[in-house]
Design a protein around this motif. Structure first.
Motif, short mmCIF file in Angstrom:
data_model
loop_
_atom_site.label_atom_id
_atom_site.label_comp_id
_atom_site.label_asym_id
_atom_site.label_seq_id
_atom_site.Cartn_x
_atom_site.Cartn_y
_atom_site.Cartn_z
N ASP A 173 0.69 -1.37 0.11
CA ASP A 173 -0.15 -0.08 0.00
C ASP A 173 0.90 1.36 0.13
O ASP A 173 0.35 2.40 -0.60
CB ASP A 173 -0.94 0.11 1.13
N GLN A 174 2.18 1.21 0.40
CA GLN A 174 2.85 2.35 0.56
C GLN A 174 3.63 2.61 -0.89
O GLN A 174 3.59 3.69 -1.16
CB GLN A 174 4.17 1.94 1.49
N LEU A 175 3.71 1.23 -1.64
CA LEU A 175 4.33 1.52 -2.92
C LEU A 175 3.57 1.68 -4.05
O LEU A 175 3.71 2.69 -4.98
CB LEU A 175 5.30 0.37 -2.92
N PHE A 176 2.37 0.99 -3.82
CA PHE A 176 1.52 1.03 -5.34
C PHE A 176 -0.09 1.65 -4.91
O PHE A 176 -0.41 1.41 -3.58
CB PHE A 176 1.14 -0.53 -5.49
N ASP A 177 -0.73 2.25 -5.85
CA ASP A 177 -1.81 2.85 -5.67
C ASP A 177 -2.90 1.65 -5.96
O ASP A 177 -2.68 0.41 -6.09
CB ASP A 177 -2.10 4.10 -6.51
N GLU A 178 -4.24 2.30 -5.75
CA GLU A 178 -5.33 1.12 -5.97
C GLU A 178 -5.48 0.61 -7.24
O GLU A 178 -6.29 -0.31 -7.73
CB GLU A 178 -6.73 1.73 -5.74
N ARG A 179 -4.99 1.16 -8.42
CA ARG A 179 -4.64 0.69 -9.70
C ARG A 179 -3.43 -0.38 -9.96
O ARG A 179 -3.41 -0.73 -10.86
CB ARG A 179 -4.68 1.85 -10.82
N GLY A 180 -2.72 -0.38 -9.07
CA GLY A 180 -1.55 -1.17 -9.00
C GLY A 180 -0.17 -0.66 -9.55
O GLY A 180 0.65 -1.19 -9.84
N GLU A 181 -0.31 0.85 -9.57
CA GLU A 181 0.55 1.57 -10.15
C GLU A 181 1.41 2.27 -9.23
O GLU A 181 0.92 2.57 -7.95
CB GLU A 181 0.02 2.69 -11.11
N VAL A 182 2.83 2.53 -9.44
CA VAL A 182 3.41 3.12 -8.47
C VAL A 182 2.95 4.51 -7.85
O VAL A 182 2.72 5.24 -8.85
CB VAL A 182 5.10 3.38 -9.10
N ARG A 183 2.83 4.81 -6.96
CA ARG A 183 2.19 5.85 -6.51
C ARG A 183 3.22 7.03 -6.79
O ARG A 183 4.37 7.09 -6.97
CB ARG A 183 2.26 6.18 -4.76
N GLU A 184 2.51 8.36 -7.12
CA GLU A 184 3.01 9.28 -7.44
C GLU A 184 4.06 9.94 -6.66
O GLU A 184 5.02 10.65 -7.36
CB GLU A 184 1.87 10.69 -8.03
N ALA A 185 3.72 9.80 -5.28
CA ALA A 185 4.77 10.27 -4.48
C ALA A 185 5.99 9.65 -4.23
O ALA A 185 6.77 9.87 -3.36
CB ALA A 185 4.21 10.65 -3.16
N ILE A 186 6.37 8.68 -4.99
CA ILE A 186 7.27 7.72 -4.98
C ILE A 186 8.34 8.00 -6.17
O ILE A 186 7.87 7.96 -7.36
CB ILE A 186 7.01 6.21 -5.01
N ASN A 187 9.37 8.20 -5.86
CA ASN A 187 10.31 8.39 -6.94
C ASN A 187 11.43 7.17 -6.86
O ASN A 187 11.84 6.73 -5.79
CB ASN A 187 11.36 9.57 -6.65
N LEU A 188 11.82 6.53 -7.88
CA LEU A 188 12.54 5.48 -8.23
C LEU A 188 13.88 5.81 -8.92
O LEU A 188 13.85 6.41 -10.06
CB LEU A 188 11.98 4.47 -8.74
N PHE A 189 14.87 5.37 -8.49
CA PHE A 189 16.18 5.55 -9.02
C PHE A 189 16.99 4.18 -9.23
O PHE A 189 17.01 3.47 -8.22
CB PHE A 189 17.18 6.53 -8.03
N VAL A 190 17.62 4.15 -10.22
CA VAL A 190 18.67 3.16 -10.38
C VAL A 190 20.17 3.66 -10.67
O VAL A 190 20.30 4.17 -11.58
CB VAL A 190 18.30 2.10 -11.68
#
Length: 105
Positions: A56-73
């Protein structure tokens, strides 16, 4: 004599390090997790598979990464690497960086 035996290819998933944000460390119990994944989406789902409370912290109800999460590789934002389908290589580091907002005036 020619043999027509099938050729087997052994696929080894890639070991990547997921850097865990400070707010999520009580759930995970560490500041990083090593797991096997060949792309960013697989890495995120493997992380949630190990620590379901992060879902629930990472994904929204649609199963997409929440807008408030930034991901870096390896320090590069994923939008420049192909998004969630970005391939990962052995030894890559994925940083999960939640945006911080709020406060009072």
């Amino acid at each position: 004599m020619r043999h027509n035996a099938p050729v087997l290819f052994w696929r080894r998933d890639l070991a990547v390090t997921m850097r865990i944000p400070a707010l999520w460390r009580p759930v995970v119990g560490a500041n990083h997790v090593e797991l096997e994944a060949d792309n960013l989406s697989a890495a995120l789902h493997a992380l949630v598979g190990q620590f379901p409370l992060l879902g629930d912290q990472l994904f929204d109800e649609r199963g997409e990464v929440r807008e408030a999460i930034n991901l870096f590789v390896n320090g590069e934002h994923v939008r420049y690497r192909g998004g969630l389908s970005a391939p990962l290589r052995d030894g890559d580091e994925v940083y999960i960086v939640p945006m911080i907002s709020g406060g009072s005036r």
